[in-house]
Design a protein around this motif. Sequence first.
Motif, PDB file in Angstrom:
ATOM      1  N   GLY A  14       0.825  -1.344   0.144  1.00 20.09           N
ATOM      2  CA  GLY A  14      -0.078   0.056   0.106  1.00 20.09           C
ATOM      3  C   GLY A  14       0.801   1.206   0.125  1.00 20.09           C
ATOM      4  O   GLY A  14       2.073   1.303   0.067  1.00 20.09           O
ATOM      5  N   PRO A  15       0.124   2.347   0.171  1.00 17.85           N
ATOM      6  CA  PRO A  15       1.078   3.522   0.115  1.00 17.85           C
ATOM      7  C   PRO A  15       1.864   3.872   1.053  1.00 17.85           C
ATOM      8  O   PRO A  15       1.418   3.386   2.313  1.00 17.85           O
ATOM      9  N   THR A  16       2.964   4.516   0.938  1.00 20.43           N
ATOM     10  CA  THR A  16       4.027   4.900   2.123  1.00 20.43           C
ATOM     11  C   THR A  16       3.291   5.630   3.016  1.00 20.43           C
ATOM     12  O   THR A  16       3.032   6.996   2.501  1.00 20.43           O
ATOM     13  N   SER A  17       2.997   5.143   4.222  1.00 19.96           N
ATOM     14  CA  SER A  17       2.254   6.168   5.176  1.00 19.96           C
ATOM     15  C   SER A  17       2.334   5.260   6.627  1.00 19.96           C
ATOM     16  O   SER A  17       2.635   4.019   6.851  1.00 19.96           O
ATOM     17  N   ASN A  18       2.347   6.111   7.909  1.00 22.81           N
ATOM     18  CA  ASN A  18       2.108   5.545   9.081  1.00 22.81           C
ATOM     19  C   ASN A  18       0.610   4.930   9.163  1.00 22.81           C
ATOM     20  O   ASN A  18      -0.248   5.728   9.153  1.00 22.81           O
ATOM     21  N   THR A  19       0.591   3.777   9.224  1.00 26.19           N
ATOM     22  CA  THR A  19      -0.813   3.010   9.318  1.00 26.19           C
ATOM     23  C   THR A  19      -0.997   1.780   9.991  1.00 26.19           C
ATOM     24  O   THR A  19      -0.064   1.286  10.752  1.00 26.19           O
ATOM     25  N   THR A  20      -2.219   1.660  10.600  1.00 26.30           N
ATOM     26  CA  THR A  20      -2.483   0.554  11.750  1.00 26.30           C
ATOM     27  C   THR A  20      -3.858  -0.036  11.017  1.00 26.30           C
ATOM     28  O   THR A  20      -4.379   0.521  10.215  1.00 26.30           O
ATOM     29  N   GLY A  68       1.473   7.829  22.164  1.00 25.74           N
ATOM     30  CA  GLY A  68       0.566   6.765  22.521  1.00 25.74           C
ATOM     31  C   GLY A  68      -0.784   6.761  21.665  1.00 25.74           C
ATOM     32  O   GLY A  68      -1.563   5.978  21.793  1.00 25.74           O
ATOM     33  N   HIS A  69      -1.220   8.252  21.017  1.00 23.71           N
ATOM     34  CA  HIS A  69      -2.438   8.268  20.535  1.00 23.71           C
ATOM     35  C   HIS A  69      -2.179   8.958  18.965  1.00 23.71           C
ATOM     36  O   HIS A  69      -1.163   9.346  18.762  1.00 23.71           O
ATOM     37  N   GLY A  70      -3.170   8.947  18.124  1.00 24.89           N
ATOM     38  CA  GLY A  70      -3.094   9.436  16.760  1.00 24.89           C
ATOM     39  C   GLY A  70      -4.208  10.016  16.265  1.00 24.89           C
ATOM     40  O   GLY A  70      -5.416   9.833  16.795  1.00 24.89           O
ATOM     41  N   TYR A  71      -4.083  10.776  15.144  1.00 27.83           N
ATOM     42  CA  TYR A  71      -5.201  11.457  14.308  1.00 27.83           C
ATOM     43  C   TYR A  71      -5.048  11.025  13.038  1.00 27.83           C
ATOM     44  O   TYR A  71      -4.009  11.317  12.352  1.00 27.83           O
ATOM     45  N   GLY A  72      -6.030  10.772  12.358  1.00 28.65           N
ATOM     46  CA  GLY A  72      -5.931  10.076  11.035  1.00 28.65           C
ATOM     47  C   GLY A  72      -7.313   9.719  10.472  1.00 28.65           C
ATOM     48  O   GLY A  72      -8.667  10.077  11.017  1.00 28.65           O
ATOM     49  N   ALA A  85      -9.744  10.399  14.004  1.00 30.47           N
ATOM     50  CA  ALA A  85      -9.568   8.905  14.409  1.00 30.47           C
ATOM     51  C   ALA A  85      -8.463   8.373  15.065  1.00 30.47           C
ATOM     52  O   ALA A  85      -7.208   8.845  14.346  1.00 30.47           O
ATOM     53  N   ASP A  86      -8.442   7.977  16.214  1.00 31.57           N
ATOM     54  CA  ASP A  86      -7.320   7.363  16.819  1.00 31.57           C
ATOM     55  C   ASP A  86      -6.816   6.200  16.114  1.00 31.57           C
ATOM     56  O   ASP A  86      -7.675   5.468  15.462  1.00 31.57           O
ATOM     57  N   PHE A  87      -5.511   5.648  16.163  1.00 33.23           N
ATOM     58  CA  PHE A  87      -5.291   4.450  15.449  1.00 33.23           C
ATOM     59  C   PHE A  87      -5.507   3.245  16.299  1.00 33.23           C
ATOM     60  O   PHE A  87      -5.304   2.097  15.599  1.00 33.23           O
ATOM     61  N   ASN A 140     -22.760  -1.985   8.857  1.00 32.50           N
ATOM     62  CA  ASN A 140     -22.169  -1.202   7.854  1.00 32.50           C
ATOM     63  C   ASN A 140     -21.905   0.415   8.256  1.00 32.50           C
ATOM     64  O   ASN A 140     -21.719   1.282   7.483  1.00 32.50           O
ATOM     65  N   THR A 141     -21.644   0.326   9.580  1.00 29.53           N
ATOM     66  CA  THR A 141     -21.018   1.439  10.138  1.00 29.53           C
ATOM     67  C   THR A 141     -19.506   1.153  10.670  1.00 29.53           C
ATOM     68  O   THR A 141     -19.248  -0.003  10.646  1.00 29.53           O
ATOM     69  N   ILE A 142     -18.894   2.086  11.097  1.00 23.50           N
ATOM     70  CA  ILE A 142     -17.574   2.161  11.531  1.00 23.50           C
ATOM     71  C   ILE A 142     -17.311   2.730  13.030  1.00 23.50           C
ATOM     72  O   ILE A 142     -17.988   3.883  13.219  1.00 23.50           O
ATOM     73  N   VAL A 143     -16.439   1.808  13.597  1.00 22.22           N
ATOM     74  CA  VAL A 143     -16.421   2.407  15.014  1.00 22.22           C
ATOM     75  C   VAL A 143     -14.917   2.712  15.179  1.00 22.22           C
ATOM     76  O   VAL A 143     -13.990   1.927  14.808  1.00 22.22           O
ATOM     77  N   VAL A 144     -14.727   3.777  15.820  1.00 23.67           N
ATOM     78  CA  VAL A 144     -13.221   4.412  15.699  1.00 23.67           C
ATOM     79  C   VAL A 144     -13.187   4.881  17.428  1.00 23.67           C
ATOM     80  O   VAL A 144     -13.761   5.334  17.777  1.00 23.67           O
TER      81      VAL A 144
END
Length: 507
Positions: A83-89, A116-120, A153-155, A164-168
């Motif tokens: 996938g694309p070069t990026s910080n991912t989880t 220890g937290h993220g924004y994305g 959204a935190d990582f 069909n919803t997403i939990v973040v």
Amino acid sequence: MSTCPLGPGEQSSQIVKEYDARWPYQVFKSSHFTPPVFAITATGEPLAPGLLFITPGNQSPTPSAKDVAPLIMTDTGQLVFNGPTSNTTNFQYALYKGIDIIIFWSGISAAGANSGHGYGNITFLDASYTEVVTVCPQLGLVTPDNTKYPCEADFHEAYITNRNTIVVSAYNTTPTDLTSVGGPKDGWIFDSLFFEIEPESGDILFRWSALEYIAINDTKQPLAAAGRDQSQPFDCFHINSVVNFGYEWLVNLRNTWSTYMLMAEGDVIWRIQGDTGGDFGPLPDDARFRWQHHAKSHSITSTSISISWFNNYDGINPTTGLEIQLPIFPDRATPVSILKSLSDSSDPIYTAFEGSTQILSNGNTLMGYGSVPVMKEYGPLSPNGSDIRFTARFGADNLVHSYRAFKHEWHATPTTSPSLVVEKTGPCGSGYVSWNGATEATAWAVYEGPNEGMLGFVGKIGYKGFETKFGVAENCVQVVAVVEGKMGARSNVACVKGRGNVAAGLL
């Protein structure tokens, strides 16, 4: 007969071992990708079907992971998708509105007091790797230094529900009374939140706050100097996983050593606490957990529920993959049943943070050791971890990590074109072709000729992993992927100019 035979095709990659902290990685002729080399130990006993999903990243300023991106790889260490070069989880398979997709979080991992937290955001890709939607939650969060992020959204969690919803997950810097833990009355914490969101509209359907339901003095995290002002919030809860079953929720808070069953509206029905048992009474030694991650519900009936965890290092004992069966309603008189407590006695691992435990389709269990860049697959009849069928390391301790690791069956045919490069090798030439993300191709049809306008079919070669190498007799070459017996996507045309100069392929 040509003195430059096409050949059957062969697997092509080279291993680079640098003279620094970099973990060995693979390089290809037809692609710029540099996935890690797996150091594999396998017994040969059956593994669960599927491909491995990991997100290697660097833990320190000293780079060790060459390719920081979401990766799909085989359990033999072959790259499938980069996938694309990026910080991912949280790179994983999901079913969304009846179609197979993969999702991953990408964004910024915060530093300093916000570490220890993220924004994305969370990207959804279909089985052609076409973007379905990107969820960019705007949650109105307060950060320790008042920095604003475009997507919040935190990582730690990104989970597609069966509706069909997403939990973040998310963290909000919040003023509150800390006198119950020896802090100031006008203190500050990271409140642990989760949101249920409609992916395409971005509408927030549900919000839950740990501060509204959980006592701060349930924490096991030392207060130390935290909590005195906004710039140094106390992380008393630390949410890291959320799943739904029906309209109830299962929420894991690492820093209270507890997992909570919630009603649809957010009220706590019960909690299981890793040291005391919480509402379930004392736990057997092998069922205790601390600093745990990735709580998942399984085998839910009207009378019982089983929960799996990644049971992190408690300061003494190795990390385990834990599964416990509980009565669906708390009963202190009924002992819990330990279904699994997995660890490798020949290779004990002590994971301080991150990690995942996934029960696979054939009953095997995959553990991704988070901050320790290792995956292990345990057999189904191995409650104590004696049947370790597969181990793969993909980085150096304290330098490389993958927040979670998953194994999924995934079938994909990209809309992109295969990438072809031709090189002069002695009196003949060699072709190198790759098609990032393809899982269904079985062969390559090869066309050759003296120039781009005069190409003719010369034969087929087998599909040999991420990059296939084959012999080239003519100046110019093009290949076509064979998918389910039919001709599919065509590569670029690559020529060996002047029988010695390479015409660059599309990288």
